[in-house]
Write an enzyme that holds these catalytic residues in place. Structure first.
Site, PDB file in Angstrom:
ATOM      1  N   ARG A   1      53.031  39.954  92.648  1.00 47.62           N
ATOM      2  CA  ARG A   1      54.198  40.726  92.262  1.00 47.62           C
ATOM      3  C   ARG A   1      53.820  42.036  91.599  1.00 47.62           C
ATOM      4  O   ARG A   1      54.530  43.035  91.709  1.00 47.62           O
ATOM      5  CB  ARG A   1      55.059  39.887  91.322  1.00 47.62           C
ATOM      6  N   TYR A   2      52.708  42.039  90.866  1.00 50.00           N
ATOM      7  CA  TYR A   2      52.232  43.233  90.165  1.00 50.00           C
ATOM      8  C   TYR A   2      50.932  43.690  90.829  1.00 50.00           C
ATOM      9  O   TYR A   2      50.126  42.863  91.232  1.00 50.00           O
ATOM     10  CB  TYR A   2      51.953  42.911  88.700  1.00 50.00           C
TER      11      TYR A   2
ATOM     12  N   LYS B   1      58.611  40.342  84.632  1.00 55.76           N
ATOM     13  CA  LYS B   1      58.815  39.947  83.229  1.00 55.76           C
ATOM     14  C   LYS B   1      58.919  41.183  82.358  1.00 55.76           C
ATOM     15  O   LYS B   1      58.114  42.091  82.488  1.00 55.76           O
ATOM     16  CB  LYS B   1      57.595  39.156  82.741  1.00 55.76           C
TER      17      LYS B   1
ATOM     18  N   ASP C   1      64.088  29.927  81.830  1.00 58.82           N
ATOM     19  CA  ASP C   1      64.458  30.387  83.174  1.00 58.82           C
ATOM     20  C   ASP C   1      65.653  29.601  83.697  1.00 58.82           C
ATOM     21  O   ASP C   1      65.946  28.504  83.214  1.00 58.82           O
ATOM     22  CB  ASP C   1      63.266  30.220  84.121  1.00 58.82           C
TER      23      ASP C   1
ATOM     24  N   CYS D   1      60.894  22.973  83.548  1.00 54.07           N
ATOM     25  CA  CYS D   1      59.943  23.754  84.354  1.00 54.07           C
ATOM     26  C   CYS D   1      60.649  24.645  85.365  1.00 54.07           C
ATOM     27  O   CYS D   1      61.506  24.185  86.118  1.00 54.07           O
ATOM     28  CB  CYS D   1      59.011  22.806  85.104  1.00 54.07           C
TER      29      CYS D   1
ATOM     30  N   ASP E   1      61.848  36.624  82.457  1.00 50.63           N
ATOM     31  CA  ASP E   1      61.467  36.853  83.845  1.00 50.63           C
ATOM     32  C   ASP E   1      62.772  37.089  84.597  1.00 50.63           C
ATOM     33  O   ASP E   1      63.604  36.179  84.703  1.00 50.63           O
ATOM     34  CB  ASP E   1      60.716  35.634  84.390  1.00 50.63           C
TER      35      ASP E   1
ATOM     36  N   CYS F   1      50.854  18.140  87.942  1.00 45.69           N
ATOM     37  CA  CYS F   1      50.674  18.338  86.499  1.00 45.69           C
ATOM     38  C   CYS F   1      50.489  16.971  85.842  1.00 45.69           C
ATOM     39  O   CYS F   1      50.997  15.982  86.350  1.00 45.69           O
ATOM     40  CB  CYS F   1      51.904  18.986  85.880  1.00 45.69           C
TER      41      CYS F   1
ATOM     42  N   ARG G   1      59.344  25.803  87.935  1.00 41.76           N
ATOM     43  CA  ARG G   1      58.881  25.432  89.275  1.00 41.76           C
ATOM     44  C   ARG G   1      59.205  23.977  89.573  1.00 41.76           C
ATOM     45  O   ARG G   1      58.545  23.336  90.381  1.00 41.76           O
ATOM     46  CB  ARG G   1      57.373  25.665  89.408  1.00 41.76           C
TER      47      ARG G   1
ATOM     48  N   ARG H   1      47.281  42.159  89.488  1.00 37.71           N
ATOM     49  CA  ARG H   1      47.010  40.747  89.240  1.00 37.71           C
ATOM     50  C   ARG H   1      47.810  39.873  90.190  1.00 37.71           C
ATOM     51  O   ARG H   1      48.923  40.236  90.577  1.00 37.71           O
ATOM     52  CB  ARG H   1      47.301  40.366  87.791  1.00 37.71           C
TER      53      ARG H   1
ATOM     54  N   CYS I   1      57.504  18.793  82.797  1.00 42.36           N
ATOM     55  CA  CYS I   1      58.396  19.313  81.766  1.00 42.36           C
ATOM     56  C   CYS I   1      59.787  19.437  82.367  1.00 42.36           C
ATOM     57  O   CYS I   1      59.944  19.961  83.475  1.00 42.36           O
ATOM     58  CB  CYS I   1      57.893  20.675  81.296  1.00 42.36           C
TER      59      CYS I   1
HETATM   60  C1  LIG Z   1      53.962  35.950  84.871  1.00 38.09           C
HETATM   61  C2  LIG Z   1      53.302  36.484  86.061  1.00 38.09           C
HETATM   62  C3  LIG Z   1      52.066  37.154  85.977  1.00 38.09           C
HETATM   63  C4  LIG Z   1      51.361  37.376  84.669  1.00 38.09           C
HETATM   64  O1  LIG Z   1      52.074  38.292  83.902  1.00 38.09           O
HETATM   65  P1  LIG Z   1      51.478  38.875  82.538  1.00 38.09           P
HETATM   66  O2  LIG Z   1      52.583  39.707  82.006  1.00 38.09           O
HETATM   67  O3  LIG Z   1      50.258  39.630  82.904  1.00 38.09           O
HETATM   68  O4  LIG Z   1      51.154  37.694  81.685  1.00 38.09           O
HETATM   69  C5  LIG Z   1      51.513  37.645  87.118  1.00 38.09           C
HETATM   70  N1  LIG Z   1      52.119  37.499  88.308  1.00 38.09           N
HETATM   71  C6  LIG Z   1      53.295  36.861  88.430  1.00 38.09           C
HETATM   72  C7  LIG Z   1      53.902  36.737  89.770  1.00 38.09           C
HETATM   73  C8  LIG Z   1      53.927  36.332  87.306  1.00 38.09           C
HETATM   74  O5  LIG Z   1      55.090  35.688  87.440  1.00 38.09           O
HETATM   75  S1  SF4 Z   2      55.903  23.816  82.867  1.00 42.28           S
HETATM   76 FE1  SF4 Z   2      55.940  23.065  85.000  1.00 42.28          FE
HETATM   77  S2  SF4 Z   2      53.974  23.692  85.870  1.00 42.28           S
HETATM   78 FE2  SF4 Z   2      53.764  23.777  83.628  1.00 42.28          FE
HETATM   79  S3  SF4 Z   2      52.957  21.745  83.028  1.00 42.28           S
HETATM   80 FE3  SF4 Z   2      55.192  21.660  82.827  1.00 42.28          FE
HETATM   81  S4  SF4 Z   2      55.844  20.829  84.821  1.00 42.28           S
HETATM   82 FE4  SF4 Z   2      53.770  21.582  85.126  1.00 42.28          FE
END
Ligand SMILES: *Cc1c(COP(=O)(O)O)cnc(C)c1O
Ligand code: SF4
Length: 347
Positions: A89-90, A316, A272, A109, A309, A102, A111, A93, A106
């Site tokens: 996305r960025y 974010k 989220d 979560c 986010d 996991c 995801r 990174r 959680c």
């Molecule tokens: C959260 C996230 C990151 C890391 O973001 P930082 O602000 O550098 O901690 C990188 N890529 C994606 C897609 C993310 O959701």
């Molecule tokens: S937040 Fe989601 S990905 Fe992270 S440990 Fe919990 S269940 Fe797993």
């Protein structure tokens, strides 16, 4: 008792489902994975229906309630997935997601629709090679963030292999691992895992996800110390959760605990819009009030950044509180006690 609790029978036997409507819970269990490690189960007071550790891991019937604005992919990972296992996305990174398993699941979560035994699974060898090749092709990628699932749930050997493959890419200077393992299953942080990380040979950061100070058992503190003593700096990430840490005293204690364990507070995430998580989410204004309270009572070293986010994959951003206001008399700055002052001061 050193076994992870999974499913209704285990939770019931541990006394964690008293007063829960078993029928309604069946729908939740059919949809979302459940796992509570022995380390976390031991921390729960079964007589407290609002126990902050239980709220994070024990399924509740409220999860059946999905609000219209909640979505399966709340932060839009899907829109930025060029090859399996990569979210880009960025520019500088990427996320690399080698697995979707996991040690705990959680309830909040973001995801939750992708993780678990029925989730997106684990990258095959050829998918992993494809993801590494993607990273190798783009010289802008300076940092690789391992996430998932929980990368520390991989074998030390597999993790070491990933670290080695990344170390062969010259433009990747930093590897960051997002994990909950040092608190929820600290025994997994052994020498082999630490050596696997070190095989990257460059900067490795571990971002620890923890939400309540009680998660820092003696074993968890020792696991964090093993990482930091090995020269691996740690940062924190927490999720602001209703009934878990949405009060200034708990957040303050959490941030102090991070710093005392040599973990620099990094992010406090606004909850989220994951499906069925409304009972765990706060409002943005509440989060801002809590951050304002922390600014007044807590060392600068212990201040996290409160981030949202943006739904849809827009990224974010820090969401305050804000300390500057433009007025007819010029710029006003709010001090830690909530009083405004003109800047520059009147002559
Ligand atoms: C959260 C996230 C990151 C890391 O973001 P930082 O602000 O550098 O901690 C990188 N890529 C994606 C897609 C993310 O959701
Ligand atoms: S937040 Fe989601 S990905 Fe992270 S440990 Fe919990 S269940 Fe797993």
């Amino acid at each position: 008792m050193n076994r992870t609790l999974r499913g209704a029978d285990d939770l019931s036997a541990a006394g964690l489902l008293s007063g829960t409507d078993a029928r309604a819970l069946r729908d939740v269990l059919a949809r979302y994975a459940v796992a509570v490690t022995a380390d976390m189960a031991e921390l729960i007071d079964p007589d407290d229906p609002e126990d902050p550790i239980a709220r994070q891991f024990v399924p509740r019937v409220e999860e059946c309630t999905v609000a219209p604005q909640e979505r399966a992919d709340p932060i839009g990972d899907g829109a930025h997935a060029p090859v399996p296992g990569i979210v880009h996305r960025y520019p500088d990174r990427v996320l690399l997601k080698p697995l979707h398993i996991c040690p705990v699941y959680c309830r909040f979560c973001f995801r939750r629709e992708m993780v678990g035994p029925d989730g997106l699974g684990t990258l095959t060898d050829s998918e992993l090679e494809g993801a590494v090749a993607y990273i190798a092709r783009d010289p802008r990628i300076w940092e690789v963030v391992l996430t998932g699932g929980d990368p520390f749930a991989l074998s030390a050997r597999r993790l070491g292999l990933i670290a080695e493959r990344l170390s062969a890419i010259d433009h990747v200077r930093v590897m960051r691992i997002h994990t909950r393992v040092p608190v929820v299953k600290p025994d997994l942080v052994g020498d082999a895992l630490v050596q696997g990380l070190k095989s990257f040979g460059r900067a490795v950061f571990v971002a620890l996800h923890a939400n309540h100070p009680r998660e820092f058992t003696p074993a968890a503190r020792a696991a964090c110390a093993r990482l930091v003593d090995a020269g691996i700096p740690m940062v924190s990430q927490s999720v602001l959760l209703r009934g878990v840490n949405d009060d200034a005293a708990t957040l303050e204690a959490l941030m102090r605990t991070f710093v005392e364990n040599r973990i620099k507070p990094y992010y406090l995430h606004h909850g989220d819009l994951a499906p069925g998580t409304g009972h765990l989410r706060t409002g943005l204004a509440e989060g801002q009030d809590l951050m304002r309270a922390l600014r007044g009572r807590l060392s600068g070293l212990a201040q996290p950044t409160y981030v949202l986010d943006i739904p849809g994959g827009y990224g974010k951003v820090p969401v305050g509180p804000h300390y500057l206001r433009e007025s007819e008399d010029g710029t006003q700055v709010t001090d830690p006690n909530g009083c405004e002052h003109a800047y520059p001061p009147k002559a």
